[in-house]
Design an enzyme around this catalytic site. Structure first.
Site, short mmCIF file in Angstrom:
data_model
loop_
_atom_site.label_atom_id
_atom_site.label_comp_id
_atom_site.label_asym_id
_atom_site.label_seq_id
_atom_site.Cartn_x
_atom_site.Cartn_y
_atom_site.Cartn_z
N THR A 33 -88.75 56.50 -25.46
CA THR A 33 -89.46 56.29 -26.71
C THR A 33 -90.91 56.77 -26.60
OG1 THR A 33 -89.94 54.62 -28.41
CG2 THR A 33 -90.13 53.93 -26.11
N GLU A 50 -86.42 47.18 -24.75
CA GLU A 50 -87.56 47.83 -24.12
C GLU A 50 -88.04 47.12 -22.86
OE1 GLU A 50 -91.43 50.30 -25.63
OE2 GLU A 50 -90.06 49.35 -27.01
N LYS A 60 -84.97 50.94 -22.91
CA LYS A 60 -85.99 51.70 -23.63
C LYS A 60 -87.24 51.81 -22.76
CE LYS A 60 -87.41 51.79 -28.50
NZ LYS A 60 -87.51 50.94 -29.71
N PHE A 106 -91.20 60.40 -32.48
CA PHE A 106 -91.80 59.57 -33.52
C PHE A 106 -92.35 60.42 -34.67
CE2 PHE A 106 -92.81 55.09 -31.76
CZ PHE A 106 -91.56 55.01 -31.19
N ASP A 154 -83.77 50.08 -37.14
CA ASP A 154 -85.00 49.83 -36.40
C ASP A 154 -85.50 48.45 -36.82
OD1 ASP A 154 -87.11 50.24 -34.72
OD2 ASP A 154 -88.22 51.55 -36.07
#
Length: 317
Positions: free
Chosen positions: A155, A95, A131, A177, A16
């Protein structure tokens, strides 16, 4: 053998991070980025040529100032993703502008643009995950993209309802998350002394994992947003885990044994529930105040960093 190598026996590790030096050192399979990580990467000296290239690209493409800023931002994101892909064997998650999270058509349009930019850099779409935020519109956009083999990473996932509609849409991967769920509960009632068995973020991923395996959904579960290594180790066996460089380093320097916690179920007769309708999803998601707050907050936070990135690029155009 250290814990990082140990956990790789049954879980795919994803970085990440946008820090290429860290990625080269710890050798993850895949990597993920977001507007915050891209913004951080612009401060690194070795990324300056990528930033300069993005500015040059935007100027050549032309258009008004707003168009040039957007093009520079997209090009910079793809340049960084391309550089990361040179150092990993797997995929990069890139993303879509989080401000389009409630616009299905815009999500799809931006996804095609990002894929085309990667292909201009010589990267095949098989190495890209688009994403998207796990809104109803984001999931429907992903469902549309998956039909043309553009795989997606959903996400900002906090509720079980979000996990359900992602599986029902056949998306490639979800990122629940863990740490942000823990944060929400801990802020309202202290979870100290800490027990990983009572961690609401860990429990949320375990519930999703069990549900997906029970009903034979093929969507990959990738735990994300960790606050400590205990959360990571409690999910050993999850399909994938995306981990920050600081926590990867802690795993790397620990030789304590790793015990697998999650195992795929063997189900002889598979039954998949009737998919949630839009109204059913919205009701179930909104019954979870944590998920409502954290999804909205996550979108806002990424939008803030996206604007900061665009302001930086605007100052150079």
């Amino acid at each position: 053998m250290n814990q990082l190598e140990d956990i790789k026996k049954f879980t795919t590790i994803v970085a990440d991070s946008g820090d290429i030096a860290s990625i080269r050192h710890y050798k993850p399979q895949d990597a993920t980025t977001n507007p915050s990580l891209i913004l951080q990467a612009t401060k690194l000296m070795n990324y300056q040529p990528l930033l300069d290239n993005a500015i040059t690209y935007a100027r050549k493409k032309g258009g008004n100032r707003t168009t040039q800023i957007i093009n520079a931002s997209d090009k910079l994101t793809i340049n960084i993703g391309t550089e990361i892909l040179k150092n990993i064997p797997g995929k990069i998650s890139t993303e879509v502008d989080v401000r389009d999270s409630f616009n299905q058509d815009m999500c799809v349009t931006k996804a095609y643009k990002l894929i085309n930019l990667y292909q201009e850099n010589g990267i095949e779409k098989s190495r890209i995950l688009i994403k998207l935020a796990s809104t109803w519109e984001g999931v429907k956009a992903a469902e549309e993209l998956e039909k043309v083999n553009i795989h997606c990473n959903l996400t900002l996932l906090f509720s079980f309802a979000q996990a359900r509609i992602c599986a029902e849409a056949g998306v490639y991967l979800i990122s629940p998350f863990v740490g942000r769920i823990y944060d929400w509960y801990n802020q309202r009632q202290s979870l100290h002394p800490y027990s990983v068995d009572d961690d609401p973020g860990v429990k949320s991923v375990c519930k999703i994992y069990e549900y997906y395996k029970k009903h034979n959904y093929h969507t990959i579960i990738m735990g994300a947003s960790f606050r400590n290594t205990e959360q990571i180790l409690a999910l050993a066996g999850c399909d994938r885990l995306t981990i920050s460089p600081s926590l990867i380093e802690k795993l790397y320097h620990s030789n304590n044994p790793v015990v697998r916690k999650l195992f795929p179920l063997i189900i002889e007769k598979v039954h998949q529930p009737t998919p949630l309708s839009e109204s059913e999803f919205r009701w179930e998601h909104n019954e979870d105040p944590m998920a409502v707050e954290k999804l909205a907050e996550g979108i806002r936070q990424f939008a803030v960093d996206q604007r900061k990135l665009e302001n930086l690029l605007a100052s150079k155009l």
